[in-house]
Design a protein around this motif. Structure first.
Motif, short mmCIF file in Angstrom:
data_model
loop_
_atom_site.label_atom_id
_atom_site.label_comp_id
_atom_site.label_asym_id
_atom_site.label_seq_id
_atom_site.Cartn_x
_atom_site.Cartn_y
_atom_site.Cartn_z
N UNK A 124 33.90 18.94 44.77
CA UNK A 124 34.93 19.35 43.82
C UNK A 124 35.04 20.87 43.86
N UNK A 125 36.05 21.39 44.55
CA UNK A 125 36.22 22.83 44.73
C UNK A 125 37.28 23.41 43.81
N UNK A 126 37.75 22.62 42.87
CA UNK A 126 38.79 23.10 41.96
C UNK A 126 38.36 24.35 41.19
N UNK A 127 37.08 24.43 40.70
CA UNK A 127 36.68 25.64 39.98
C UNK A 127 36.70 26.91 40.84
N UNK A 128 36.68 26.75 42.19
CA UNK A 128 36.70 27.93 43.05
C UNK A 128 38.12 28.35 43.41
N UNK A 129 39.10 27.55 43.12
CA UNK A 129 40.48 27.82 43.53
C UNK A 129 41.24 28.49 42.39
N UNK A 130 42.04 29.53 42.70
CA UNK A 130 42.91 30.12 41.67
C UNK A 130 43.87 29.06 41.15
N UNK A 131 43.87 28.83 39.86
CA UNK A 131 44.68 27.76 39.27
C UNK A 131 46.11 28.21 39.07
N UNK A 132 47.03 27.25 39.18
CA UNK A 132 48.44 27.56 38.92
C UNK A 132 48.68 27.84 37.46
N UNK A 133 47.73 27.43 36.61
CA UNK A 133 47.88 27.64 35.17
C UNK A 133 47.29 28.96 34.72
N UNK A 134 46.83 29.81 35.66
CA UNK A 134 46.26 31.10 35.27
C UNK A 134 47.33 31.95 34.59
N UNK A 135 46.87 32.79 33.69
CA UNK A 135 47.81 33.68 33.01
C UNK A 135 48.48 34.60 34.02
N UNK A 136 49.69 35.11 33.69
CA UNK A 136 50.41 35.99 34.64
C UNK A 136 49.61 37.23 35.01
N UNK A 137 48.71 37.66 34.12
CA UNK A 137 47.94 38.87 34.41
C UNK A 137 46.74 38.63 35.29
N UNK A 138 46.51 37.37 35.69
CA UNK A 138 45.29 37.09 36.48
C UNK A 138 45.29 37.83 37.81
N UNK A 139 46.43 37.80 38.52
CA UNK A 139 46.47 38.47 39.82
C UNK A 139 46.24 39.97 39.67
N UNK A 140 46.73 40.54 38.56
CA UNK A 140 46.50 41.97 38.34
C UNK A 140 45.02 42.24 38.06
N UNK A 141 44.39 41.31 37.31
CA UNK A 141 42.95 41.46 37.05
C UNK A 141 42.19 41.42 38.37
N UNK A 142 42.56 40.47 39.22
CA UNK A 142 41.88 40.33 40.50
C UNK A 142 42.07 41.58 41.35
N UNK A 143 43.33 42.07 41.44
CA UNK A 143 43.61 43.25 42.26
C UNK A 143 42.84 44.47 41.75
N UNK A 144 42.86 44.66 40.42
CA UNK A 144 42.14 45.80 39.85
C UNK A 144 40.64 45.66 40.05
N UNK A 145 40.13 44.45 39.88
CA UNK A 145 38.70 44.23 40.05
C UNK A 145 38.26 44.51 41.47
N UNK A 146 39.05 44.04 42.45
CA UNK A 146 38.69 44.27 43.84
C UNK A 146 38.75 45.76 44.18
N UNK A 147 39.75 46.46 43.64
CA UNK A 147 39.85 47.90 43.88
C UNK A 147 38.63 48.62 43.32
N UNK A 148 38.24 48.26 42.09
CA UNK A 148 37.06 48.88 41.49
C UNK A 148 35.80 48.50 42.24
N UNK A 149 35.74 47.26 42.76
CA UNK A 149 34.57 46.85 43.53
C UNK A 149 34.45 47.65 44.81
N UNK A 150 35.60 47.93 45.46
CA UNK A 150 35.56 48.75 46.67
C UNK A 150 35.08 50.16 46.37
N UNK A 151 35.54 50.71 45.23
CA UNK A 151 35.09 52.05 44.84
C UNK A 151 33.59 52.04 44.58
N UNK A 152 33.13 51.03 43.86
CA UNK A 152 31.70 50.94 43.56
C UNK A 152 30.87 50.84 44.84
#
Length: 676
Positions: free
Chosen positions: A114-142
């Motif tokens: 069951x890989x559903x918990x690992x997949x980005x859900x279609x029901x995610x809030x609109x801001x989820x992709x922005x959270x992911x993008x910002x998080x990855x950018x900060x992770x690269x900086x770190x």
């Protein structure tokens, strides 16, 4: 965080079970129904409850137990009693939702694919992709600030290397600058000596005599300076006196004796333990009296068995004789009455006695799982196992007492050396204490000797080396000119100033870089709290999963996510859902292990319940080796009822094997649960 011990007083089929695990790879095995799944569920219940009210719908009011863990800041225990939980849950688990915990960190065979918990859900809030993008950018900086790239250095390391080189250059120049004061002191002394050389007064003569006296004790002053410098180099340390040294020596001897005795006992018990194999000593000793009876009756059984064999032969021969000749018949060399009825009764009696003996042997061997074709051999094996079990049982208490004695000595030693920073710190402080005593004694003697000659021990020795200046006044003048030249060169140097300016620039840059990295780390932590998947669900974040899957299959594999997980193996890409059960299990296991590493940062243990059951032998072997490598980064607890999986794990080094059916039945935890 690493789980250290799990104690279950009551949870499903588990009753009074205690399992001690290692920080690496643990394999808990047992037959179906022994409580493996219940143990995994109990750990998940303690660490990540199923709802926000810390209630446990799967628990009954009589269930209780605890999970003991250790972190960087010490040990912590989470306890459940009935439907309530007590204790501090580690921070690394708090940010993980119960559903995600059970999907990634507490994996059962049914939920493996069951890989559903690992997949980005279609029901995610609109801001989820922005959270992911910002998080990855900060992770690269770190990462750029703190982590080292392959074959290179992080920004912080590069700055620190340059600053270290600057410090070395500054240190060389600072040594020269520090000598400026020495040169000034020498210049003053040379000037005074030059004036004395040209002065014939009584006062000048007295000064010359005093300087001559100081020169005669120059070695004492130099030794005093050397000792004072060495004493200062010792720095601040805890003073370790003779009483502490004697106590430490006594405790170390007790610990050494206890460990030696412990090793001796283990060596003595090794042979009987090997003879027992996987047999439970308590089960064998349960039949001790019966085995003793069987052992005592072995000769009677052998005699009766032989007699029964002869009697049956004689009876068969008697039955073949006609009735007219049955008054007597010759058996061997003797003539006996041919009473078939009595002979039949004798045979039946012997048969009942031998069969009763054999039934008891069969009952005990079946209960203990011993395979023996002959009764005599079976009894001999039972006697051997009984003797081995008696030795093990007899010395187990002594082994436990000796271990407690060793633990007590170690605990007392740790208490004694705690304020010294441990045993190594204590030995270092003891060495410094002895060195300081010797130095202080010699310093006191030297200072007393100087004082007896009317000299001031605190007055520095004359900075001018009179030995070697043989030209009198002219030599002093040349020395004075040389000192003036050196002091002028130091004062005119601009190199040190430039280096100090560069160091200030780098120091400011380092502070800014650190704040940048800290801000990025804090941002990643915030993103983790908002949505823990924001740090691992990107399309390029499955490199570890690809490596694990490649190791399991023996082929180079690629994994990507495009509305569903796609796996490329041996040049062919297919959706994961369309693959066979074995490949699907391996890919799902690889994905979930990789997700657990990223989400838990290696601090959250992963619990796997029968996840290898759907694989063939080769795939299981590869998966076991992968789990062995994963255990170097995070704690792995594998529960299995398969003999094949257990045998594979037995061949791997540094794997802790735990038989759940023989787990220690704790009896001293009720008070702990009540106290908590």
């Amino acid at each position: 965080m690493r789980i250290r011990k799990v104690y279950v007083k009551s949870f499903g089929p588990l009753k009074n079970k205690e399992v001690v695990v290692s920080p690496g790879l643990n394999v808990i095995y047992g037959p179906n129904g022994s409580g493996k799944t219940s143990l995994a569920e109990f750990i998940g219940t303690c660490l990540s409850p199923m709802d926000r009210k810390d209630r446990y719908p799967s628990c009954s009011k009589d269930d209780s137990g605890s999970v003991l863990m250790y972190e960087y800041d010490g040990e912590t225990t989470v306890t459940i009693r009935g439907r309530s939980r007590f204790g501090r849950v580690p921070e690394c688990v708090k940010g993980i939702s119960p559903d995600l915990f059970r999907a990634v960190f507490s994996i059962q065979r049914e939920s493996l694919t069951d890989l559903e918990p690992l997949s980005p859900s279609a029901d995610d809030d609109p801001g989820y992709s922005m959270i992911h993008t910002a998080a990855e950018s900060m992770k690269r900086i770190e990462r750029s600030v703190f982590e080292t790239d392959e074959g290179g250095m992080s920004e912080l390391e590069a700055l620190e290397v340059e600053m270290k080189e600057l410090d070395e250059s500054i240190g060389v120049l600072m040594k020269e600058v520090k000598r400026y004061g020495e040169y000034a002191s020498q210049k003053k002394a040379v000037t005074e000596r030059l004036l004395l050389e040209s002065d014939d007064s009584v006062e000048a003569e007295e000064k010359r005599r005093y300087q001559k006296l100081r020169e005669d004790h120059k070695a004492d002053y130099e030794r005093l300076k050397e000792l004072s410098s060495a004493r200062a180099e010792l720095g601040f340390f805890e003073w370790a006196g003779n009483s502490e040294a004697a106590e430490f020596k006594k405790l170390r001897r007790e610990l050494s004796d206890s460990l030696e005795e412990l090793e001796s006992l283990k060596a003595y018990m090794e042979e009987p333990i090997n003879e027992l194999g996987d047999k439970d000593p308590s089960s064998i000793l349960f039949y001790s009296d019966d085995i003793t009876w069987l052992d005592g009756g072995r000769r009677d059984y052998a005699r009766q068995f032989e007699e029964l064999r002869r009697s049956r032969a004689q009876l068969a021969e008697a039955k073949m004789v006609p009735d007219s000749k049955k008054k007597s018949i010759v058996f061997g060399r003797s003539t006996r009455s041919c009473d078939v009825t009595k002979m039949t009764e004798a045979v039946n009696d012997l048969t009942r006695r031998t069969e009763a003996y054999e039934r008891m042997v069969s009952r005990i061997t079946s209960a203990l799982g011993i395979n023996a074709t002959e009764t005599a051999h079976a009894v001999a094996e039972l006697v051997r196992l009984r003797d081995a079990a008696s030795i093990v049982s007899k010395h187990e208490e002594k082994l436990r007492t000796t271990k407690e004695k060793a633990d007590a000595a170690l605990e007392e030693m740790e208490r004694l050396t705690e304020r010294y920073g441990g045993q190594e710190g204590f030995l270092e402080c003891l060495r410094k204490t002895r060195a300081a005593k010797e130095m202080d004694s010699e310093i006191t003697d030297i200072r007393a000797g100087l004082s007896r000659h009317g000299l001031d021990p605190d007055a520095p020795i004359c900075a001018v080396e009179y030995i070697g200046i043989v030209d009198g006044t002219e030599g002093l003048k040349r020395r004075l000119e040389d000192l003036d030249s050196k002091m002028a060169r130091i004062m005119d140097s601009e190199e040190l100033e430039a280096l100090m300016d560069r160091k200030n620039v780098l120091s400011n840059r380092k502070s800014a870089l650190l704040w940048r990295g800290i801000d990025a780390a804090i941002g990643c932590a915030i993103a983790r709290k908002v949505d823990v998947r924001a740090l691992y669900s990107g399309s390029g974040e499955w490199k570890n999963a690809e490596a694990y899957l490649s190791a399991m299959t023996g082929y180079e594999c690629r994994i990507r996510y495009d509305r569903e997980f796609l796996v490329e193996c041996n040049g062919v890409e297919r959706p994961l859902r369309e693959m066979g059960s074995g490949m699907k299990s391996m890919a799902s296991l690889a994905l979930k292990i990789a997700a657990a590493e990223r989400i838990g940062d290696g601090m959250v243990p992963i619990i796997l319940d029968e996840v290898l059951a759907g694989m063939d032998t080769q795939s299981k072997s590869s998966a076991c080796r992968v789990l062995k490598d994963v255990a170097k980064k995070m704690q792995v607890i594998l529960l299995t009822g398969e003999q094949e999986t257990k045998e594979i794990m037995t061949l791997l080094p540094e794997v802790t094997l735990i038989n759940l059916t023989h787990a220690y039945k704790a009896a001293d935890h009720d008070d702990e649960l009540n106290d908590s």
